[in-house]
Design a protein around this motif. Structure first.
Motif, PDB file in Angstrom:
ATOM      1  N   LEU A 195       0.876  -1.165   0.000  1.00 45.23           N
ATOM      2  CA  LEU A 195       0.000   0.000   0.000  1.00 45.23           C
ATOM      3  C   LEU A 195       0.910   1.210   0.000  1.00 45.23           C
ATOM      4  CD1 LEU A 195      -2.706  -0.761   2.695  1.00 45.23           C
ATOM      5  CD2 LEU A 195      -2.932  -0.845   0.232  1.00 45.23           C
ATOM      6  N   ASN A 196       0.706   2.070  -0.922  1.00 46.71           N
ATOM      7  CA  ASN A 196       1.580   3.217  -0.987  1.00 46.71           C
ATOM      8  C   ASN A 196       0.806   4.471  -1.271  1.00 46.71           C
ATOM      9  OD1 ASN A 196       4.300   3.729  -0.595  1.00 46.71           O
ATOM     10  ND2 ASN A 196       4.808   2.034  -1.964  1.00 46.71           N
TER      11      ASN A 196
ATOM     12  N   LYS B 295      -0.733  -3.101   6.955  1.00 52.23           N
ATOM     13  CA  LYS B 295      -2.036  -2.984   6.276  1.00 52.23           C
ATOM     14  C   LYS B 295      -2.474  -1.537   6.108  1.00 52.23           C
ATOM     15  CE  LYS B 295      -2.568  -7.330   5.982  1.00 52.23           C
ATOM     16  NZ  LYS B 295      -3.399  -8.391   6.453  1.00 52.23           N
TER      17      LYS B 295
ATOM     18  N   HIS C  37      -1.041   2.766   5.241  1.00 53.94           N
ATOM     19  CA  HIS C  37      -0.115   3.489   4.378  1.00 53.94           C
ATOM     20  C   HIS C  37       1.062   4.054   5.144  1.00 53.94           C
ATOM     21  CE1 HIS C  37      -4.029   3.375   2.501  1.00 53.94           C
ATOM     22  NE2 HIS C  37      -3.389   3.325   1.368  1.00 53.94           N
TER      23      HIS C  37
ATOM     24  N   ARG D 166      -5.533  -1.566  14.597  1.00 52.63           N
ATOM     25  CA  ARG D 166      -5.643  -0.966  13.270  1.00 52.63           C
ATOM     26  C   ARG D 166      -6.328   0.405  13.342  1.00 52.63           C
ATOM     27  NH1 ARG D 166      -6.833  -3.018   7.960  1.00 52.63           N
ATOM     28  NH2 ARG D 166      -6.087  -5.019   8.696  1.00 52.63           N
ATOM     29  N   LEU D 167      -7.388   0.484  14.136  1.00 53.23           N
ATOM     30  CA  LEU D 167      -8.102   1.756  14.255  1.00 53.23           C
ATOM     31  C   LEU D 167      -7.173   2.844  14.780  1.00 53.23           C
ATOM     32  CD1 LEU D 167     -11.596   0.771  15.711  1.00 53.23           C
ATOM     33  CD2 LEU D 167     -10.865   0.926  13.339  1.00 53.23           C
TER      34      LEU D 167
ATOM     35  N   TYR E  26      -5.336   4.159  11.961  1.00 51.67           N
ATOM     36  CA  TYR E  26      -6.177   5.056  11.153  1.00 51.67           C
ATOM     37  C   TYR E  26      -6.226   6.436  11.790  1.00 51.67           C
ATOM     38  CZ  TYR E  26      -7.969   1.009   8.546  1.00 51.67           C
ATOM     39  OH  TYR E  26      -8.104  -0.098   7.753  1.00 51.67           O
TER      40      TYR E  26
END
Ligand code: SF4
Lengths: 330, 168
Positions: free
Chosen positions: A81-82, A211, A213, A307-308, A311
């Motif tokens: 993912l970039n 997972k 960026h 993960r959150l 984000y």
């Protein structure tokens, strides 16, 4: 959700058509690649380039632990993912001292608040940790005042000292006294557990970063030198108390791990394989447990919370919403 | 964002009608969660419906499905999960038709909703072209914003792969 595969035995991990294939002296087994999220290797495992290429395509990370259970390193497939936009923002927040300090402070604040939460929980269960709660609480406000990263790190170390001093009272088992924090190699049973749990936490955070960026080499609290992963160390600070430490307390409380779970070796103390398995199985269970998330409005697993958190960091870097670390509500 | 990356695409036109924030995020390569169940369903439908007549045609940045080559010209189309986001789908297709027209190819469009066994015609007339032009300008304006438009809770959020990103 994809599974974490833990390999304790020794053998060869390879690619067979579109699956993973693990062969040991005792037998062979196929591992479906589609529901494997990451692989943690504790045994003596042989891998080849073809396998690594396959894992790269399937976006699966490999984490290696040595014979004693210490983290050695990871195979981090080339970033899939970039977003140039995000990379620039991440670097910009690192280079600007004030911005960097801001994010680093929130990591420390989050860690301290979660520490306080853990202590409060045990306080409610009749453990005499009032002094430590007080000490930690008194150190939360001064986080705002820190003018540079070294001061902040010193403050963080201070908070952690008070916290670890509560461990003896919480655990209440003479076999597992804390003494002092020793790392490589840990000098007593409790430190061995903490080190093992923390390494697992670092790798899980790393897998989650993969997972997103974000570049795991750019951390804010832990300095970046581009050769090591550091953002995962930052992130793990927040989750260590509520995931790893709580797990340790419960494993000891239920006598699932006792002093018989360890071996003394020349380098120090080592967990037996059975104990390691017990630890990772219970950690896995814990990461799958869900809690209700207020804003998302549906249950979210502990693993997902990590993960959150990423984000939220992304949104902070984008200038959207100021980052506020997750604090457990119980 | 460098100049080369700034480009209106059919996907962006589609999302424009649903959520401007999503336009910005996609435009900045902040891709949505790939584990998300709805992302997979979309892929599944794309891969498994109309296997026989489907051919992909790439024009510029767009990829479209060729359904038929008739005497009057090409019929291209899009297969969609449901007709719920019809205006999105119509304008996305209109965008493809206009990309073809710019290259001297006249085509008609057809939207297909396999689950509902329905289809719908799309033609590029003056009114559609005007609307398309307006949409493209609007998309560019959004892409040039320094930060994404704020999230607004809409019914699409529930199935949106960005939901956890937006609402964390
Ligand atoms: S979750 Fe809602 S606000 Fe966010 S991008 Fe999706 S539709 Fe837009």
């Amino acid at each position: 959700m994809k599974k974490t595969l833990y390999i304790f035995s020794s053998g060869e991990l390879s690619r067979k058509d579109n699956t993973l294939f693990f062969e040991t002296e005792e037998g062979r087994r196929f591992i479906p690649v589609e529901d494997t999220g990451e692989i943690m290797i504790f045994g003596e495992v042989t891998v080849n380039k073809r396998l690594l290429e396959f894992l790269s395509v399937k976006e699966i990370m490999l984490h290696f632990f040595n014979y004693h259970g210490y983290y050695m390193g990871s195979f981090y497939p080339r970033e899939h993912l970039n977003s140039g936009f995000m990379t620039l923002r991440q670097a910009e927040h690192y280079l600007d001292e004030e911005r960097r300090l801001n994010i680093a402070k929130e990591f420390v604040r989050g860690a301290a608040r979660n520490i306080r939460q853990v202590l409060k929980y045990y306080h409610g269960r009749e453990k005499d940790v009032a002094r430590q709660i007080n000490a930690v609480e008194n150190l939360i406000a001064p986080i705002d005042e820190c003018k540079d990263i070294p001061t902040l790190m010193a403050l963080e170390g201070n908070i952690r000292d008070h916290y670890y001093h509560a461990f003896d009272e919480i655990v209440g088992n003479p076999d597992f006294i804390f003494q002092e924090r020793t790392r490589r190699p840990p000098k007593n049973y409790l430190n061995t557990l903490i080190s093992f749990g923390n390494s697992l936490m670092y790798t899980i955070c790393l897998s989650e970063i993969y997972k997103t960026h974000l570049d795991p080499r750019i951390g804010y609290l832990h300095s970046t030198n581009f050769r090591r992963f550091t953002l995962n160390l930052d992130l793990a600070e927040i989750f260590k108390p509520i995931i790893v430490d709580r797990l340790i307390f419960s494993l000891l409380g239920k006598k699932m791990i006792t002093k018989k779970s360890f071996d003394r070796v020349t380098e120090g103390i080592m967990m037996k394989e059975k104990a390691r398995k017990c630890f990772v199985e219970n950690l896995d269970e814990k990461l799958k447990t869900t809690i209700k998330h207020r804003d998302i409005g549906r249950p979210v697993s502990y693993r997902r919370l990590i993960r959150l958190e990423l984000y939220k960091i992304e949104k902070h870097l984008m200038g959207e919403k100021e980052y506020q670390a997750f604090v457990a509500g119980w | 964002m460098n100049a080369r990356e700034i480009n209106v695409s059919g996907t962006l036109v589609w999302y424009y009608y649903i959520c401007p924030r999503e336009v910005w995020l996609i435009g900045h390569q902040i891709t949505a969660d790939q584990d998300d169940a709805n992302v997979s369903l979309g892929r599944f439908i794309q891969d498994y419906t109309y296997p026989r007549e489907r051919k992909e045609l790439a024009v510029g940045q767009s990829k479209m499905d060729v359904f038929r080559v008739t005497d009057e010209g090409l019929v291209i189309g899009e297969v969609k999960k449901s007709s719920k986001f019809k205006s999105s789908a119509r304008m996305q297709l209109a965008f493809y038709l206009s990309e073809l027209r710019q290259r001297g190819i006249e085509a008609r469009g057809e939207l297909r909703f396999p689950k509902e066994k329905r289809k719908e015609e799309v033609v590029l007339n003056e009114q559609t072209e005007r609307e398309l032009d307006k949409v493209c300008r609007e998309i560019l304006r959004i892409l040039y914003l320094p930060a994404p438009p704020e999230p607004k809770k809409i019914s699409f959020c529930r199935r949106c792969a960005y939901a956890e990103f937006c609402w964390s």
